[in-house]
Design an enzyme around this catalytic site. Structure first.
Site, mmCIF file in Angstrom:
data_model
loop_
_atom_site.group_PDB
_atom_site.id
_atom_site.type_symbol
_atom_site.label_atom_id
_atom_site.label_comp_id
_atom_site.label_asym_id
_atom_site.label_seq_id
_atom_site.Cartn_x
_atom_site.Cartn_y
_atom_site.Cartn_z
ATOM 1 N N CYS A 1 74.413 -34.235 -41.946
ATOM 2 C CA CYS A 1 74.156 -34.323 -40.412
ATOM 3 C C CYS A 1 75.337 -34.984 -39.480
ATOM 4 O O CYS A 1 75.073 -34.515 -38.180
ATOM 5 C CB CYS A 1 72.894 -35.453 -40.001
ATOM 6 S SG CYS A 1 73.644 -37.305 -40.907
ATOM 7 N N GLU B 1 65.235 -38.826 -37.024
ATOM 8 C CA GLU B 1 66.776 -39.012 -37.354
ATOM 9 C C GLU B 1 67.201 -37.246 -37.880
ATOM 10 O O GLU B 1 66.836 -36.671 -38.704
ATOM 11 C CB GLU B 1 67.621 -39.471 -38.302
ATOM 12 C CG GLU B 1 67.088 -40.972 -38.732
ATOM 13 C CD GLU B 1 68.143 -41.346 -37.638
ATOM 14 O OE1 GLU B 1 69.071 -40.540 -37.243
ATOM 15 O OE2 GLU B 1 67.688 -43.074 -36.848
ATOM 16 N N GLY C 1 65.824 -34.743 -40.547
ATOM 17 C CA GLY C 1 65.511 -33.448 -41.823
ATOM 18 C C GLY C 1 65.932 -32.917 -39.808
ATOM 19 O O GLY C 1 66.958 -33.554 -38.643
ATOM 20 N N THR D 1 65.547 -30.064 -36.346
ATOM 21 C CA THR D 1 65.539 -31.607 -35.241
ATOM 22 C C THR D 1 64.145 -30.309 -34.769
ATOM 23 O O THR D 1 63.555 -30.865 -34.675
ATOM 24 C CB THR D 1 66.534 -30.593 -33.862
ATOM 25 O OG1 THR D 1 67.819 -32.077 -34.137
ATOM 26 C CG2 THR D 1 66.156 -31.015 -32.652
ATOM 27 N N GLU E 1 73.930 -26.261 -34.826
ATOM 28 C CA GLU E 1 74.095 -27.101 -36.523
ATOM 29 C C GLU E 1 74.162 -26.279 -37.429
ATOM 30 O O GLU E 1 72.575 -25.124 -38.072
ATOM 31 C CB GLU E 1 73.189 -27.964 -36.704
ATOM 32 C CG GLU E 1 73.272 -28.876 -38.379
ATOM 33 C CD GLU E 1 72.717 -30.030 -38.307
ATOM 34 O OE1 GLU E 1 71.160 -29.578 -38.912
ATOM 35 O OE2 GLU E 1 72.848 -30.676 -38.301
ATOM 36 N N LYS F 1 57.636 -38.210 -48.833
ATOM 37 C CA LYS F 1 57.395 -36.853 -49.014
ATOM 38 C C LYS F 1 59.253 -36.314 -49.317
ATOM 39 O O LYS F 1 59.534 -36.284 -48.289
ATOM 40 C CB LYS F 1 56.470 -35.756 -48.478
ATOM 41 C CG LYS F 1 56.611 -34.308 -49.212
ATOM 42 C CD LYS F 1 56.639 -33.186 -48.268
ATOM 43 C CE LYS F 1 57.748 -32.661 -47.667
ATOM 44 N NZ LYS F 1 58.440 -32.243 -48.868
HETATM 45 P P1 NAD Z 1 64.013 -29.681 -41.911
HETATM 46 O O1 NAD Z 1 63.951 -29.976 -41.066
HETATM 47 O O2 NAD Z 1 63.530 -28.572 -42.748
HETATM 48 O O3 NAD Z 1 63.176 -30.329 -43.660
HETATM 49 C C1 NAD Z 1 62.984 -31.836 -43.671
HETATM 50 C C2 NAD Z 1 62.629 -32.683 -44.029
HETATM 51 O O4 NAD Z 1 60.710 -31.732 -43.619
HETATM 52 C C3 NAD Z 1 61.985 -31.887 -45.364
HETATM 53 O O5 NAD Z 1 60.763 -32.788 -46.510
HETATM 54 C C4 NAD Z 1 60.990 -30.449 -45.427
HETATM 55 O O6 NAD Z 1 60.000 -30.036 -46.977
HETATM 56 C C5 NAD Z 1 59.879 -30.677 -44.451
HETATM 57 N N1 NAD Z 1 59.191 -29.935 -43.522
HETATM 58 C C6 NAD Z 1 59.719 -28.512 -43.768
HETATM 59 N N2 NAD Z 1 58.767 -27.912 -42.396
HETATM 60 C C7 NAD Z 1 57.876 -28.633 -42.278
HETATM 61 C C8 NAD Z 1 57.029 -28.680 -41.394
HETATM 62 N N3 NAD Z 1 56.539 -27.468 -40.685
HETATM 63 N N4 NAD Z 1 56.163 -29.718 -41.586
HETATM 64 C C9 NAD Z 1 55.461 -30.507 -42.675
HETATM 65 N N5 NAD Z 1 57.561 -30.817 -42.685
HETATM 66 C C10 NAD Z 1 58.365 -30.012 -42.889
HETATM 67 O O7 NAD Z 1 65.713 -30.522 -43.008
HETATM 68 P P2 NAD Z 1 66.529 -30.158 -44.137
HETATM 69 O O8 NAD Z 1 66.874 -28.301 -44.575
HETATM 70 O O9 NAD Z 1 65.834 -30.460 -45.464
HETATM 71 O O10 NAD Z 1 67.750 -31.287 -43.806
HETATM 72 C C11 NAD Z 1 68.814 -30.813 -42.858
HETATM 73 C C12 NAD Z 1 68.477 -31.585 -41.556
HETATM 74 O O11 NAD Z 1 68.743 -32.563 -42.363
HETATM 75 C C13 NAD Z 1 69.653 -30.705 -40.622
HETATM 76 O O12 NAD Z 1 69.125 -31.007 -39.275
HETATM 77 C C14 NAD Z 1 70.325 -32.157 -40.726
HETATM 78 O O13 NAD Z 1 70.876 -32.923 -39.406
HETATM 79 C C15 NAD Z 1 69.292 -33.058 -41.161
HETATM 80 N N6 NAD Z 1 69.457 -34.792 -41.604
HETATM 81 C C16 NAD Z 1 69.621 -35.367 -40.885
HETATM 82 C C17 NAD Z 1 70.485 -37.268 -40.556
HETATM 83 C C18 NAD Z 1 70.342 -38.425 -40.040
HETATM 84 O O14 NAD Z 1 70.254 -39.338 -40.015
HETATM 85 N N7 NAD Z 1 70.220 -37.265 -38.498
HETATM 86 C C19 NAD Z 1 70.470 -37.339 -42.331
HETATM 87 C C20 NAD Z 1 70.530 -36.038 -43.026
HETATM 88 C C21 NAD Z 1 69.902 -35.103 -42.887
#
Ligand code: NAD
Length: 498
Positions: free
Chosen positions: A301, A266, A243, A245, A400, A190
């Site tokens: 991230c 992650e 995504g 935390t 963040e 997804k």
């Molecule tokens: P997000 O957590 O909002 O979304 C990530 C994924 O989860 C998306 O596909 C989203 O549709 C899904 N999602 C959102 N809400 C959900 C829910 N209630 N239930 C199930 N799935 C859900 O993150 P984002 O805004 O897309 O990305 C930014 C975040 O990703 C930042 O916190 C960043 O630090 C993190 N990130 C971490 C790494 C790593 O390797 N540690 C790498 C890249 C990004």
């Protein structure tokens, strides 16, 4: 002739954009018929409609993945054959680099040069590297004496759900897909709702490479619908999530509420970059600090969002940094000269501007940027922003931001810097600049982070693990360690009769 903004815009206008889900080897609409608009952050224009998958589509995709897994078309394929197909996929990614890079930039706003020269080549490398691992990882025999055989085999977990963010859309997906597929799983991916286009194209390329139907399915959709349905699904064996935390915590709850699927996370970060008084190359450190926060619009991230400067070098350092902030003004993502592109969407832009306001309110001193930029473009841009006089209790130092906003803190003793660096619930990455090898090692060992850079920033290789301590997550992407997340260990004990 080298590409220009105009030549890119001409090519982008001719792109064939696929917005349907990819299930069991074919593109399909969401069963509900619902779609959501795919908005290009560079212009604010809608460029496609994308299938809005929900629990019904997720059920269909998981069933396809399960069927393909149980049939053995992929899971039982010889390691050499799995390797051949993933190597072919890597080749196809490179052959289609120009198209994939344009889709990525159109979809999430990063500079086209980065999509072309960083993201897509790294995606191809990731598939090739894990393909090469397939026939080089041996199982184990335990030392249990001559009258017994105890074999320890790695078996694929089954159906893996990969749920990924929008900042490096295809690269984050490939960090999950390549190791999960390499060890024989079937996958439902997804992508983030902000950036589904390259994942949808990748699925077609995977079929073209010879990946059997149902082994890779892509369900675009909203997190609260498609993402949640995968998290709660009783026939998903494992989730590889990247995504925030906050959402990572939800996936652990989903697991507890359903089938106790394995969950690997992650998540976010608040990376400290420590520059000690004896830093041997302030120019290099300032350049790295600037790229560490402004690269990819700060939507990284491990962005170096907290800069800890020794008071003795602070002034010259900030001058250099301000120079970089001036040079890195945002531009059209399709202009090859652009170093910083657009913020992924209006929501994220408003969020980042909100943090800039909080910086002002809590008394931090703005020394660069601080505003929305390119307001006549229709897109979402923010100037490279630097706050000085930040203390570690301020919101901009704790949360963040995920945008081009740097907090500068000052210290006088190395131990004080380490204490501030570790005073966060994140633990993804950290960096230290010093020419004292003893101080470098001592600091690196004391920093509570999964990745530590010494006299450099954001360097790494597909052969090195990436992931966080504390609330930055669990498990590692990249390197052979990534494969461990997607296998179960089976011990078979054979009694040998005399
Ligand atoms: P997000 O957590 O909002 O979304 C990530 C994924 O989860 C998306 O596909 C989203 O549709 C899904 N999602 C959102 N809400 C959900 C829910 N209630 N239930 C199930 N799935 C859900 O993150 P984002 O805004 O897309 O990305 C930014 C975040 O990703 C930042 O916190 C960043 O630090 C993190 N990130 C971490 C790494 C790593 O390797 N540690 C790498 C890249 C990004």
């Amino acid at each position: 002739m080298s590409a220009t903004l105009e030549s890119y815009l001409t090519e982008v206008a001719q792109l064939k954009i696929e917005g349907r889900a990819y299930i069991d080897g074919t593109y399909v609409e969401a069963k509900s018929g619902q779609t959501f608009p795919c908005i290009s952050p560079g212009t604010g224009q809608t460029v496609a409609q994308v299938a809005s998958c929900d629990a019904t589509d997720v059920d269909i995709a998981v069933a396809a993945a399960r069927r393909s897994f149980e049939s053995g078309v992929w899971s039982d394929l010889s390691p050499k054959d799995r390797k051949r197909i993933l190597l072919k996929l890597s080749e196809l990614i490179l052959q289609n680099k120009a198209e994939l890079a344009m889709l990525e930039t159109l979809d999430m706003g990063k500079p086209i040069n980065d999509s072309r020269n960083v993201d897509i080549p790294l995606v191809a490398e990731c598939f090739a590297w894990f393909a090469e691992c397939i026939d080089k990882v041996y199982d184990e025999m335990a030392p249990v004496g001559r009258s017994n055989l105890a074999m320890i085999n790695r078996e694929p977990v089954g159906v893996v759900a990969a749920v990924v963010p929008w900042n490096f859309p295809l690269l984050m997906a490939s960090w999950k897909l390549a190791p999960a597929l390499a060890v024989g799983n079937s996958v439902v991916l997804k992508p983030a709702e902000q950036s589904p286009l390259t994942a949808l194209r990748l699925a077609e390329l995977a079929s073209q490479a010879g990946l059997p139907n149902g082994v890779l399915n892509v369900v675009p959709g909203l997190g609260e619908k498609a993402g949640k349905a995968l998290g709660l699904h009783n026939d998903v064996d494992c989730v590889g999530f990247t995504g925030s935390t906050e959402v990572g915590k939800l996936f652990m709850q989903y697991s507890g509420q359903s089938n106790l699927k394995r969950v690997w996370l992650e998540c976010g970060g608040k990376t400290p970059v420590i520059v000690m008084a004896d830093c041997h190359d302030l120019d290099a450190a300032a350049r790295a600090a600037a790229f560490g926060i402004f690269f990819n619009q700060g939507e990284v991230c491990n962005a170096g969002s907290r800069l800890l400067l020794h008071s003795s070098i602070k002034e010259p350092f900030l001058e250099k940094l301000q120079g970089w902030a001036k040079k890195m003004q945002p531009g059209d993502p399709f202009d090859p000269k652009t170093r910083m592109g657009a913020i992924v969407d209006k929501t994220q832009m408003d969020r980042v501007l909100g943090y800039i306001n909080k910086g002002h309110e809590q008394g931090a001193k703005l020394i660069a940027g601080g505003h929305q930029a390119r307001t006549d473009s229709g897109g979402y841009y923010i100037e490279p922003t630097i706050f000085d006089d930040v203390n570690n209790d301020m919101i901009i130092a704790r949360e963040e931001i995920f945008g081009p906003v740097l907090s500068v803190l000052t210290f006088d003793e190395a131990d004080q810097a380490i204490k501030i660096a570790n005073d966060t619930h994140y633990g993804l990455a950290a960096a230290v600049w010093t020419k004292d090898i003893n101080l470098a090692h001592r600091t690196a060992r004391s920093l509570r982070a999964g990745v530590v850079w010494v006299n450099c920033f954001d360097t790494g290789d597909i052969s090195t693990p990436f992931g966080g301590f504390k609330q930055s997550g669990s498990g590692r992407d990249k390197s052979m360690h990534a494969m461990e997340k997607y296998v179960d260990l089976k011990m078979t004990w054979v009694k040998l009769y005399p």
